[in-house]
Design a protein around this motif. Structure first.
Motif, short mmCIF file in Angstrom:
data_model
loop_
_atom_site.label_atom_id
_atom_site.label_comp_id
_atom_site.label_asym_id
_atom_site.label_seq_id
_atom_site.Cartn_x
_atom_site.Cartn_y
_atom_site.Cartn_z
N UNK A 131 -1.40 6.70 5.68
CA UNK A 131 -0.73 7.25 4.51
C UNK A 131 -0.93 8.76 4.51
N UNK A 132 0.17 9.48 4.34
CA UNK A 132 0.09 10.94 4.35
C UNK A 132 0.13 11.47 2.92
N UNK A 133 -0.81 12.38 2.61
CA UNK A 133 -0.85 13.01 1.29
C UNK A 133 -0.17 14.37 1.36
N UNK B 36 8.61 6.88 3.25
CA UNK B 36 7.85 6.41 2.10
C UNK B 36 6.38 6.83 2.14
N UNK B 37 6.11 7.98 2.74
CA UNK B 37 4.74 8.48 2.79
C UNK B 37 3.87 7.87 3.85
N UNK B 38 4.44 6.99 4.69
CA UNK B 38 3.65 6.38 5.76
C UNK B 38 3.99 7.04 7.09
N UNK B 39 3.03 7.07 7.98
CA UNK B 39 3.21 7.67 9.31
C UNK B 39 2.49 6.83 10.35
N UNK B 40 2.84 7.10 11.59
CA UNK B 40 2.07 6.53 12.71
C UNK B 40 1.33 7.69 13.37
#
Length: 367
Positions: A12-14, A94-98
């Motif tokens: 999750x990226x802030x 949606x704020x998610x990354x790999x």
């Protein structure tokens, strides 16, 4: 089949700083140790600072390990890891990354916070996941800055934070002032000076004079004393280091029995109170008799011989009789000792000024 030279995590990226990437993900402790090092602070043969973290605290690690071996143990606090390279962040929406971490060129991450927890986990035979907060920095200088700022609000030893300060740029003003004093203190401890090896730091644990005490006399001088202007002259830091070194070389010559082979417990000269009081003596001699060399300072210190109780006997200070070792590193005792020593030195300087020969002036022509 996944590569053994890389690891991938959903994270999750802030949204925080435009200059940094901040992520959170879960990983096994064993995997964290594959992509991140605990880089403990030290110095090389030339005295250059390297690493970040304080030395391991065995008892603390053992306590954490004993707890984590219980089947119902949890560890919600994240391990903070910083990277400067060898990472790739793929936006999944949606704020998610790999997050993909490349380890083909070595271990790319450094543990910024949580080294004791991570070390304890490595000793536990459990498939235990921890939260990892990852910070991707633009370079190592920024990584060091983040380490200091993150840990300055936590109960890390202040002396460790202070020792790191000279290697960090763009600090708040209060830490910038301390940074100069910490740099001069480290130079006094690791260069060829009168205090080489005497100052206790995380990278010099065998020292006997507290680094914070030396930093304090330097900070006072930089604020209101002789170093205030000296630091801004050409090679100002070199001149400040030499000034302090010359003074304490003179102290050794005037009080050899109270210095050599002694420790703070056996000599108040090496005690926090004594060092701080002598710092004020240095200021008076440098300001009032322009003392710079070892011989200048030695001459100015002679008046204190026979009037101190560094290693035995009693002090007669301000109408009080105090046992030699009753002076403590507290404000009242430090102030008493400062006033006592400085008063003697100032009286001696006034006496010498009165008996100095009057310069002869040439008589006017025709007299």
């Amino acid at each position: 089949m996944p590569s053994t030279d890389s690891l991938s995590f959903f994270a999750v990226q802030a949204k925080q700083s435009s200059e940094h990437t901040v992520l959170t993900f879960a990983a096994r402790a064993a995997d964290v140790l594959r992509f991140a090092l605990i880089d403990r602070i030290g110095r090389d043969a030339q005295g250059e600072l390297s690493g970040f973290q304080r030395p391991q605290v065995a008892a603390h690690i053992r306590e954490i390990r004993d707890y984590l071996e219980k089947p119902d143990a949890v560890l919600p606090n994240p391990i903070v890891v910083a990277f400067t390279e060898q990472t790739n962040v793929e936006d999944l929406g949606n704020g998610t990354v790999r997050l993909t971490i490349d380890m083909s060129q070595g271990v790319p991450g450094l543990v910024v916070d949580g080294q004791q927890r991570l070390t304890a986990l490595s000793e536990v035979d459990r498939d235990f996941q921890v939260f990892v907060s990852a910070l991707i920095c633009r370079d190592e200088a920024e990584l060091r800055r983040q380490f200091v700022l993150i840990n300055n609000t936590k109960p890390l030893p202040k002396s460790l934070i202070y020792e790191l300060l000279p290697s960090v740029n763009d600090l708040p003003p209060r830490l910038s002032r301390r940074s100069v004093a910490a740099d001069l203190t480290a130079r006094l401890n690791f260069e060829h000076t009168a205090l080489q090896g005497y100052i206790k730091q995380h990278t010099q644990p065998d020292g006997i004079i507290a680094d914070t005490v030396v930093q304090k006399i330097i900070m006072e001088s930089l604020t209101n004393g002789v170093m205030r202007e000296l630091i801004d002259t050409p090679r100002g830091r070199d001149r400040c280091v030499r000034l302090v070194s010359n003074f304490f070389e003179a102290v050794k010559k005037v009080f050899p029995e109270a210095w050599h082979g002694q420790k703070p417990a056996t000599s108040r000269l090496l005690h926090g109170a004594g060092i701080q009081a002598m710092g004020d003596v240095m200021e008076v001699l440098a300001a009032r008799m322009d003392a710079k060399s070892v011989e200048d300072f030695r001459e100015g210190l002679e008046c204190l011989k026979g009037r101190t109780a560094w290693t035995g006997g009693e002090w007669e200070i301000g109408g009080e009789i105090r046992r030699w070792n009753s002076l403590q590193n507290v404000n009242r005792d430090i102030a008493l000792l400062k006033h006592y020593l400085v008063s003697i030195v100032k009286a001696d300087l006034r006496k010498r000024a009165r008996i100095a020969p009057t310069p002869l002036f040439e008589q006017a022509e025709g007299a």
